[in-house]
Design a protein around this motif. Structure first.
Motif, PDB file in Angstrom:
ATOM      1  N   GLU A 176      -5.700  59.466 -52.377  1.00 40.56           N
ATOM      2  CA  GLU A 176      -4.506  58.933 -53.030  1.00 40.56           C
ATOM      3  C   GLU A 176      -3.659  60.057 -53.622  1.00 40.56           C
ATOM      4  N   TYR A 177      -4.324  61.047 -54.212  1.00 41.45           N
ATOM      5  CA  TYR A 177      -3.576  62.160 -54.802  1.00 41.45           C
ATOM      6  C   TYR A 177      -2.909  63.011 -53.729  1.00 41.45           C
ATOM      7  N   ASP A 178      -3.610  63.240 -52.630  1.00 38.30           N
ATOM      8  CA  ASP A 178      -3.008  63.989 -51.532  1.00 38.30           C
ATOM      9  C   ASP A 178      -1.763  63.274 -51.012  1.00 38.30           C
ATOM     10  N   LYS A 179      -1.846  61.952 -50.918  1.00 35.70           N
ATOM     11  CA  LYS A 179      -0.688  61.165 -50.465  1.00 35.70           C
ATOM     12  C   LYS A 179       0.462  61.259 -51.476  1.00 35.70           C
ATOM     13  N   ALA A 180       0.137  61.202 -52.776  1.00 36.85           N
ATOM     14  CA  ALA A 180       1.164  61.290 -53.813  1.00 36.85           C
ATOM     15  C   ALA A 180       1.860  62.648 -53.784  1.00 36.85           C
ATOM     16  N   THR A 181       1.084  63.727 -53.660  1.00 33.22           N
ATOM     17  CA  THR A 181       1.690  65.055 -53.609  1.00 33.22           C
ATOM     18  C   THR A 181       2.499  65.240 -52.316  1.00 33.22           C
ATOM     19  N   ALA A 182       2.042  64.639 -51.226  1.00 34.73           N
ATOM     20  CA  ALA A 182       2.807  64.693 -49.978  1.00 34.73           C
ATOM     21  C   ALA A 182       4.162  64.008 -50.157  1.00 34.73           C
ATOM     22  N   ASP A 183       4.182  62.874 -50.861  1.00 31.68           N
ATOM     23  CA  ASP A 183       5.447  62.174 -51.118  1.00 31.68           C
ATOM     24  C   ASP A 183       6.358  63.017 -52.013  1.00 31.68           C
ATOM     25  N   LEU A 184       5.769  63.653 -53.032  1.00 29.09           N
ATOM     26  CA  LEU A 184       6.556  64.493 -53.934  1.00 29.09           C
ATOM     27  C   LEU A 184       7.144  65.685 -53.185  1.00 29.09           C
ATOM     28  N   VAL A 185       6.351  66.313 -52.354  1.00 28.03           N
ATOM     29  CA  VAL A 185       6.837  67.442 -51.561  1.00 28.03           C
ATOM     30  C   VAL A 185       7.912  66.978 -50.580  1.00 28.03           C
ATOM     31  N   SER A 186       7.716  65.820 -49.983  1.00 26.93           N
ATOM     32  CA  SER A 186       8.726  65.279 -49.063  1.00 26.93           C
ATOM     33  C   SER A 186      10.053  65.088 -49.783  1.00 26.93           C
ATOM     34  N   TYR A 187       9.988  64.598 -51.013  1.00 27.01           N
ATOM     35  CA  TYR A 187      11.217  64.425 -51.791  1.00 27.01           C
ATOM     36  C   TYR A 187      11.860  65.770 -52.119  1.00 27.01           C
ATOM     37  N   LEU A 188      11.053  66.769 -52.486  1.00 35.60           N
ATOM     38  CA  LEU A 188      11.592  68.096 -52.803  1.00 35.60           C
ATOM     39  C   LEU A 188      12.252  68.719 -51.581  1.00 35.60           C
TER      40      LEU A 188
END
Length: 255
Positions: free
Chosen positions: A202-214
């Protein structure tokens, strides 16, 4: 003497030119995890939520306006009700209230603006997305640091782990081995200590979403630009075919 002097100057110039390259080459190799960057609106919206709640307290995005978030499927009311904590009007930039001078006193350095952080890291490390993805998942507890945190790819980082409540606390297992040249190579392996609110997946997915937004925030028009480029190339291809047929018809009586 004159020839020797020229030779010496050449050697000094060569040393000055290549010394930085040798220093970089002799440093530790940076291993980055591949970031699963997504352009899915749901992933970008989740990344925007994480950015506003965890990053926008200290890091601004002063070249990004809130109304741009409508491009990822968010309505004006959703933006105003859930994401606008640092502005009154939807057309305002995503600034923070903290002054740079105060930040330097509190943290030793002012936190950088994150509008184009993915692009700036790309110029340094080849892939800004991979660097950010590895960085956000690479924090570990370090009692010797003022903040109590360190990072596997950003040693002695001054930023604390703002996402620790989601990821939990990681513990570093440090091992050293001979590098074959009389030196030591340090390897850091991370193990999960105190758990967070999210599982590793779940955390890997959350950080992937954050990086995608950045990544998206650094160039919101990237997908539109690619679409326009594809249309232009298709038009040029069609124009080439028509021009070739016109040329054949025009010169048929001569050839």
């Amino acid at each position: 003497m004159k020839i020797r002097g020229i030779s010496l100057v050449k050697k000094l110039l060569a040393t000055a030119l290549f010394a930085p390259l040798l220093a970089v080459a002799s440093g530790p190799e940076l291993h980055l995890d591949k970031a699963p960057v997504s352009t899915d609106p749901a992933a970008l919206a989740n990344g925007a939520k994480l950015f506003v709640n965890y990053c926008l307290n200290c890091h601004g995005a002063s070249y990004m306006r809130y109304n741009r978030l409508q491009q990822i499927g968010l309505s004006e009311s959703m933006i105003k009700d859930n994401l606008m904590f640092t502005a009154d009007k939807i057309g305002e930039p995503m600034r923070i209230a903290m002054q740079r001078e105060e930040a330097k006193v509190w943290f030793g350095a002012a936190p950088p603006d994150l509008t184009v952080i993915a692009r700036s890291r790309a110029s340094e490390f080849g892939s800004g997305a991979d660097w950010l993805y590895t960085y956000l998942r690479g924090f570990y507890r370090d009692s010797e640091r003022p903040t109590g945190w360190n990072n596997v790819i950003f040693e002695n980082v001054g930023m604390p782990h703002v996402l620790y409540e989601l990821q939990g606390e990681q513990v570093a297992k440090v091992t050293e081995a001979d590098d074959g040249h009389g030196g030591k190579v340090k390897t850091i392996a991370l193990e999960q200590g105190k758990p967070g609110k999210m599982s590793k997946e779940e955390y890997d997915k959350a950080t992937a979403d954050l990086v995608s937004y950045l990544v998206w925030m650094g160039e919101p028009m990237a997908e539109t630009r690619k679409t326009i480029g594809t249309v232009v190339l298709a038009f040029l291809g069609l124009l080439f075919v028509l021009s070739y047929l016109l040329k054949k018809n025009y010169w048929k009586d001569i050839h």
